[in-house]
Enzyme design. Structure first.
Site, mmCIF file in Angstrom:
data_model
loop_
_atom_site.group_PDB
_atom_site.id
_atom_site.type_symbol
_atom_site.label_atom_id
_atom_site.label_comp_id
_atom_site.label_asym_id
_atom_site.label_seq_id
_atom_site.Cartn_x
_atom_site.Cartn_y
_atom_site.Cartn_z
ATOM 1 N N ASP A 1 9.551 2.757 -0.688
ATOM 2 C CA ASP A 1 8.301 3.563 0.089
ATOM 3 C C ASP A 1 8.490 3.197 1.508
ATOM 4 O O ASP A 1 8.221 2.218 2.202
ATOM 5 C CB ASP A 1 7.128 3.182 -0.435
ATOM 6 C CG ASP A 1 5.984 3.826 0.353
ATOM 7 O OD1 ASP A 1 4.688 3.597 0.278
ATOM 8 O OD2 ASP A 1 6.545 4.629 1.307
ATOM 9 N N LYS A 53 4.818 10.167 7.754
ATOM 10 C CA LYS A 53 4.570 9.580 9.423
ATOM 11 C C LYS A 53 5.580 10.365 10.235
ATOM 12 O O LYS A 53 5.587 11.432 10.547
ATOM 13 C CB LYS A 53 4.544 8.207 9.327
ATOM 14 C CG LYS A 53 3.304 7.611 8.603
ATOM 15 C CD LYS A 53 3.033 6.031 8.430
ATOM 16 C CE LYS A 53 2.193 5.462 7.548
ATOM 17 N NZ LYS A 53 0.800 5.463 8.074
ATOM 18 N N TYR A 82 0.755 -1.424 -0.085
ATOM 19 C CA TYR A 82 -0.029 0.009 -0.078
ATOM 20 C C TYR A 82 0.873 1.348 -0.103
ATOM 21 O O TYR A 82 1.905 1.250 0.719
ATOM 22 C CB TYR A 82 -0.969 0.058 1.187
ATOM 23 C CG TYR A 82 -1.931 1.237 1.265
ATOM 24 C CD1 TYR A 82 -1.378 2.313 2.195
ATOM 25 C CD2 TYR A 82 -2.797 1.441 0.289
ATOM 26 C CE1 TYR A 82 -2.484 3.428 2.151
ATOM 27 C CE2 TYR A 82 -3.561 2.360 0.410
ATOM 28 C CZ TYR A 82 -3.253 3.597 1.362
ATOM 29 O OH TYR A 82 -4.364 4.678 1.304
#
Ligand code: KE4
Length: 424
Positions: A237, A265, A144
């Site tokens: 990622d 994040k 994801y």
């Protein structure tokens, strides 16, 4: 457990917000209960609007590696805000942020800040396509990378949890150039790259969105060699694993450097900030220098930059990652022992302070083996743990996170709750 106020707010929420939430996984639909609404976070705990207190293992899905409401981060935010919140013009703190990221991630020779992980990955992939002149991309089944159209193809995380293969609204044309391969399988990557027509391979070097899966020995090195051989841009990622699995992310932990890296994040310190960056020859294709357009009203927002820089500074202090390793190991080993004692089929995958307890005999090495997990049993476990004051991620296909604010007593409390939740 009293959920009266949460319930009332949820009823209001559902009238004005789709599903009552601003991000699908928060609705707790895959674990068979309603969400509780949070009033406050403090260190390792959160308190809901009915006053129920929980030890938090979501950490806002990764950003809160220092715990909630860290006083040094709040002070940095207050200081930055006193100077104004956003200018739409460059500020020195954005330069300091990029310089700091480059020091910690040497492969990121140049850095562009954005406001979310989705923006970071979407921009990095457009840049890779512009740099190579190729259209195809490769992603992992169960990976994801946010919700850009061309990435919602067998996506993990929310889509996997909601069982949406791809997504409605994604035009066939947008998904047509996205090739999906299993994680930890180099043969399928070699096959996909054989035509020398793939712009980029994008991978979570430590996937957290199929639940946590570890890269097999040699896998990341293999991706590096194959992408090098075929002129394909390798994109790590690290939105979730960056600064989580090591100060310098997975590329430091496993010693493999990517051509482009996305971060999010943790680097926002709990505020909306993310970034992408990498080889200067690629990054210089970006507007205003080059032909690849990318932009953002609040990109490099000075308040978010200040929060991120403070978090990065604190994480750089001695003993940080040893402490996270200690807490993560104690918790993961304890959960495995509790499931073993309860005779429950399980496997616990962990890297540092991120982990997933899968209700399957395992091993879990990719999305196909993760999907073998008993999601109904996970749902029951989630509900029982929440009743016992432990807040797990509401999905079997997510990672849980321990923070520097967690104590050994918190770990003991979580394990005591798990021991009884597993046998209830
Ligand atoms: P955001 O657009 O949500 O900031 O980042 C997207 C993203 C990109 N890359 C990775 C590896 C990610 O894990 C994410 C977002 N992670 C999910 C949790 N699995 C965010 C939680 C949510 O969607 O509500």
């Amino acid at each position: 457990m009293n959920e009266k106020r949460s319930h009332a707010i949820f009823e209001r929420a559902k009238r004005v917000i789709p599903g009552g939430v601003n991000s699908p996984v928060r609705a707790c639909r895959s674990v068979g209960c309603d969400p509780v609404f949070i009033a406050q976070g403090d260190g390792a705990t959160i308190t809901d609007v009915d006053g129920n207190r929980y030890i938090d293992l979501i950490g806002s899905w990764g950003p809160l590696i220092l715990g909630h409401a860290h006083h040094e981060i709040l002070d940095a935010i207050a200081e930055a805000m006193s100077q104004g919140t956003t200018f739409g013009a460059p500020t020195e703190v954005e330069v300091r942020f990029a310089e700091t990221i480059r020091e910690i991630f040497p492969s990121m020779e140049m850095v562009r800040a954005v406001s979310s992980g989705t923006e970071a990955t979407m921009s990095a992939l457009r840049l890779a396509r512009g740099f190579t002149g190729r259209n195809k991309i490769v992603k992992m089944d169960g990976g994801y990378h946010g919700h850009a159209d061309f990435l919602l193809v067998a996506a993990g995380s929310g889509a996997a949890t909601l069982g949406i293969p791809g997504s409605a609204g994604v035009p066939e044309g947008a998904a047509r150039d996205t090739i999906v391969v299993p994680f930890n399988d180099l043969a399928t990557v070699e096959q996909a790259l054989a035509g020398d027509d793939v712009a980029a391979v994008i991978v979570e070097p430590v996937p957290g969105n199929m639940g946590l899966v570890e890269p097999a020995p040699g896998y990341l090195e293999g991706l590096r060699a194959l992408t090098q051989k075929h002129g394909t841009v390798l994109i790590f990622d690290e939105v979730m694993c960056g600064m989580r699995v090591a100060y310098g992310g997975a590329q430091q932990r496993y010693g493999v450097q990517a051509d482009l890296t996305t971060l999010g994040k943790i680097v926002g310190g709990g505020l909306p900030a993310a970034a992408f960056g990498g080889r200067a020859d690629i990054m210089q294709k970006l507007a205003p220098l080059g032909p690849v357009y990318q932009a953002g009203t609040l990109s490099g927002n000075p308040v978010a930059m200040a929060a991120g820089l403070k978090a990065i500074e604190i994480l750089g202090r001695p003993g940080t990652y040893e402490r996270l390793e200690h807490l993560g190991k104690r918790l993961a080993d304890g959960l495995a022992a509790a499931a073993e004692a309860a005779g429950v089929p399980h496997v616990v995958n962990r890297v540092g302070s991120m982990f997933t307890l899968f209700f399957t005999a395992g091993p879990v090495t990719d999305y196909a083996t993760a999907k073998a997990a008993d999601t109904a049993r996970f749902g029951a476990f989630f509900r029982r743990m929440r009743e016992k004051g432990v807040f797990l991620p509401p999905s079997q296909f997510e990672a849980a996170f321990v923070s520097l604010a967690h104590t050994d007593e918190d770990i003991d409390q979580i394990l005591a709750a798990a021991k009884s939740a597993l046998v209830d």
